[in-house]
Design a protein around this motif. Structure first.
Motif, PDB file in Angstrom:
ATOM      1  N   VAL B  95      85.278 -73.551  33.775  1.00  0.00           N
ATOM      2  CA  VAL B  95      83.927 -73.742  34.310  1.00  0.00           C
ATOM      3  C   VAL B  95      82.939 -72.853  33.546  1.00  0.00           C
ATOM      4  O   VAL B  95      81.853 -73.306  33.172  1.00  0.00           O
ATOM      5  N   LEU B  96      83.332 -71.606  33.283  1.00  0.00           N
ATOM      6  CA  LEU B  96      82.385 -70.640  32.712  1.00  0.00           C
ATOM      7  C   LEU B  96      82.224 -70.770  31.200  1.00  0.00           C
ATOM      8  O   LEU B  96      81.258 -70.257  30.633  1.00  0.00           O
ATOM      9  N   THR B  97      83.170 -71.461  30.515  1.00  0.00           N
ATOM     10  CA  THR B  97      82.935 -71.692  29.082  1.00  0.00           C
ATOM     11  C   THR B  97      81.800 -72.682  28.908  1.00  0.00           C
ATOM     12  O   THR B  97      81.160 -72.718  27.865  1.00  0.00           O
ATOM     13  N   GLY B  98      81.537 -73.500  29.944  1.00  0.00           N
ATOM     14  CA  GLY B  98      80.463 -74.491  29.863  1.00  0.00           C
ATOM     15  C   GLY B  98      79.077 -73.915  30.073  1.00  0.00           C
ATOM     16  O   GLY B  98      78.095 -74.625  29.917  1.00  0.00           O
ATOM     17  N   GLY B  99      78.987 -72.643  30.482  1.00  0.00           N
ATOM     18  CA  GLY B  99      77.682 -72.038  30.703  1.00  0.00           C
ATOM     19  C   GLY B  99      77.687 -71.155  31.936  1.00  0.00           C
ATOM     20  O   GLY B  99      78.658 -71.159  32.692  1.00  0.00           O
ATOM     21  N   GLY B 100      76.612 -70.372  32.137  1.00  0.00           N
ATOM     22  CA  GLY B 100      76.567 -69.427  33.242  1.00  0.00           C
ATOM     23  C   GLY B 100      75.698 -69.912  34.383  1.00  0.00           C
ATOM     24  O   GLY B 100      75.586 -71.112  34.626  1.00  0.00           O
ATOM     25  N   GLY B 101      75.093 -68.961  35.087  1.00  0.00           N
ATOM     26  CA  GLY B 101      74.232 -69.307  36.210  1.00  0.00           C
ATOM     27  C   GLY B 101      74.935 -69.154  37.537  1.00  0.00           C
ATOM     28  O   GLY B 101      76.164 -69.083  37.596  1.00  0.00           O
ATOM     29  N   VAL B 102      74.123 -69.110  38.613  1.00  0.00           N
ATOM     30  CA  VAL B 102      74.670 -68.883  39.949  1.00  0.00           C
ATOM     31  C   VAL B 102      75.564 -70.041  40.383  1.00  0.00           C
ATOM     32  O   VAL B 102      76.670 -69.845  40.887  1.00  0.00           O
TER      33      VAL B 102
END
Lengths: 283, 350
Positions: B95-102
């Protein structure tokens, strides 16, 4: 197609040889031997050592069951018999042994892949493919040995004693059967069968200490699918897993084939907990 | 030759002590508070290296506690527990390799717990309904670990293969972004502390008593009206969810997910922590994880290729001669000291 059938037959017969050792040790002693894969691969290393020393690999094949059987007796008498009434602890201890044996093999022989030449060169035309002769020798030998084990447990006086101890240990002892001696012999036979299988498969394996694990995993699939109710069930399970893996590997990677068979085995447990080949009421 | 899986599932645990019920006692709470305070002060007193190391020990401690709940309390040994830890780590990592954010951070947390817990729910239902427990359950979980590691290595397009996943975006918790090692350490400390307290609480509820009842005598527990299948399936699900949560924590701490995390060596380590710490004690496995992993990092130079051999032999020796592990040794020392203090208070001449 012919190749897949022959490969399936080879995988099935050799798996039966490995798994039946696991099954007889579990059947009698209630010991799930997680070091069985290492006993298997030690058989392979015996052949490698004999071959490196300049002798015929066949000497290794004959020597391997003796060496591995002796290791089995030492493990059983030295450690495992103290744990017969603690099944999960036995599992942890044999797992520890499995790791330790694997590391000892690495120290003795190195972690790299060893190659041992095929003792019977040449090919035979069969089912439309030129199939390696040695693999046919493997199929035949495994079938004969497995059949001999089945007959031994079903028909001989020794087999009767083993079955007596399985059914009622105290009563068997009261009838004059030395049950601890039966335990040791059965453990030795189970280990020796693993050693023999490892020795014979060595030329095809790419001999590495970790290979034993994969045979352990497959053997468990065999026992789960075949059911622990009978040794014949183990042979049936080996047939299903062996041909299944060879068949599915025809279309995709072996890892995926094994994973699919594993998922099938888990679903099967829900539907037929006693396995494919045993009746629930067999005791 | 005889008997089906249902016989194998009846397992006696003579070696593990029954946990005490009731409220935690004052000395135990004091030790707990001091330990948490000590871990909280650590980053202020030492450098990055030790902080990262101890953070990892705490993550491992949570995995050890999750296995102890399943094995030490409910009597179901998972020999492949790292598979569920790794599933959590891979879920969060992907999930987090695709980008960050809340939103993505929340999704990473949710999936890291839900994927291993869901897998455990389905597997647990199929196996426990089929009457598979004890030894068989252990073998099936071992196979899960073995196969998942191989799959993670083979399925390169999804998992990054042998190189694993890296380049994960930092976790965004809304109020704070976990971008430094120190912040990751505090996240780990808070989550592990809360999770540990929750597991201790769980074992003292009626449900926790049911787990112990099933471990000590399955048939009797069944005849008393406990649904064995449900209780076992739930504990397996909870345990794997906790392991997944630990996997989630590993991502901001290490910023790297790799196949061996799912595999047999990692799974074996979890068993080693629990065995050496002491089964069925919850505190023991925490100690076991910290002590064993500290030794592993301290002795890795000296022992080189011998570490696994030592671990294997240690498993054998501890199970044979000290089934209670470190916890039993410490408990014996504690009660010995308490008895000495007691004697001093009441002189023997009286």
């Amino acid at each position: 197609m012919g190749l897949t059938i022959l490969n399936g037959l080879m995988l099935a017969s050799t798996l039966a040889l490995v798994a039946i050792g696991l099954a007889i040790i579990f059947g009698l002693l209630r010991v799930v031997n997680l070091a069985h894969g290492e006993l298997f691969i030690i058989g392979g290393y015996v052949v490698f050592a004999v071959h490196s020393a300049g002798a015929s690999p066949w000497v290794g094949v004959l020597l391997a069951p003796l060496v591995v059987g002796a290791i089995g007796v030492v493990l059983d008498r030295g450690l495992l018999r103290h744990l017969y009434d603690r099944p999960l602890d036995t599992l942890v201890v044999t797992w520890g042994l499995s790791i330790a044996l694997r590391e000892i093999l690495k120290l003795l022989f190195g972690a790299d892949t060893k190659n041992v030449p095929v003792p019977v060169p040449g090919r035979v035309d069969l089912l439309g493919v030129a199939y390696p002769t040695y693999r046919l020798v493997l199929i035949a030998t495994s079938a004969v040995v497995v059949a001999a084990v089945l007959v031994c447990f079903a028909r001989t006086a020794f087999g009767a004693k083993v079955r007596a101890v399985v059914q009622n240990r105290d009563m068997a002892e009261a009838m004059g059967i030395a049950s601890h001696r039966i335990d040791a012999v059965v453990f030795a036979v189970g280990a020796a069968l693993a050693g023999l299988a490892g020795a014979m498969l060595t030329p095809l394996l790419g001999l590495r200490p970790e290979v034993g694990l994969f045979y352990l995993a497959r053997s468990f699939l065999v026992v789960i699918i075949g059911g622990v109710g009978s040794l014949a069930g183990t042979v049936g399970g080996a047939a299903v897993i062996g041909t299944g893996e060879a068949g599915i590997s025809h279309f995709t990677r072996p890892v995926l084939a094994q994973s699919l068979l594993f998922l099938a085995a888990i679903v099967l447990i829900r539907i037929r907990p006693q396995g494919l080949f045993s009746r629930r009421d067999v005791r | 030759m005889t008997a089906g899986p249902e016989v194998a599932s009846v397992v006696e645990h003579r070696s593990t002590p029954l946990p005490r019920g009731g409220r935690p006692r004052l000395p135990a709470l004091a030790v707990f508070a001091v330990a948490v305070a000590g871990f909280a002060l650590l980053p202020l007193l030492t450098g990055q290296h030790l902080t990262g190391l101890v953070g990892r020990f705490l993550v491992f401690a949570l995995v050890a506690v999750s296995l102890d709940l399943l094995w030490g309390y409910a009597g179901q040994l998972s020999l492949g527990h790292a598979a569920f830890f790794g599933l959590g780590a891979y879920a969060a990592g992907l999930v987090l390799t695709g980008g960050g954010g809340v939103a993505r951070s929340a999704l990473a947390l949710a999936l890291a717990v839900a994927v291993p817990a869901g897998a455990a729910l389905v597997m647990g239902y199929l196996l426990f309904r089929g009457g598979v427990g004890g030894v068989y359950f252990a073998i099936v979980t071992l196979l899960v670990s073995l196969l998942l590691e191989q799959l993670a290595i083979t399925w390169i397009s999804f998992t990054g293969g042998i190189n694993g996943l890296f380049g994960m975006a930092p976790l965004d918790l809304g109020v704070v972004t976990i971008s430094s090692l120190t912040s990751a350490y505090y996240l780990v400390l808070v989550v592990v502390t809360v999770a540990f307290a929750a597991v201790v609480w769980l074992t003292r509820t009626p449900y926790g008593r049911a787990l112990t009842a099933i471990r000590s005598h399955e048939h009797r527990a069944h005849s008393l009206g406990l649904s064995i299948v449900t209780v076992k399936t739930v504990v397996f699900t909870v345990s794997c969810g906790l392991a997944g949560l630990a996997g989630f924590l590993y991502v901001p701490l290490e910023r790297f997910v790799y196949p061996t995390q799912l595999g047999l060596v990692a799974s074996t380590s979890v068993v080693v922590w629990v065995v050496i710490g002491g089964r069925g004690t919850l505190v023991g496995p925490v100690l076991g994880a910290i002590v064993v992993e500290y030794l592993a990092s301290a002795l890795s130079g000296a022992l080189q290729g011998y570490w696994l051999l030592v671990i294997g032999l240690f498993l054998v020796v501890v199970v044979l001669f000290r089934p209670g592990g470190l916890h039993s040794i410490l408990a014996a020392a504690w009660s010995g000291a308490a008895a000495r203090i007691d004697r001093r208070r009441r002189p023997s001449g009286a």
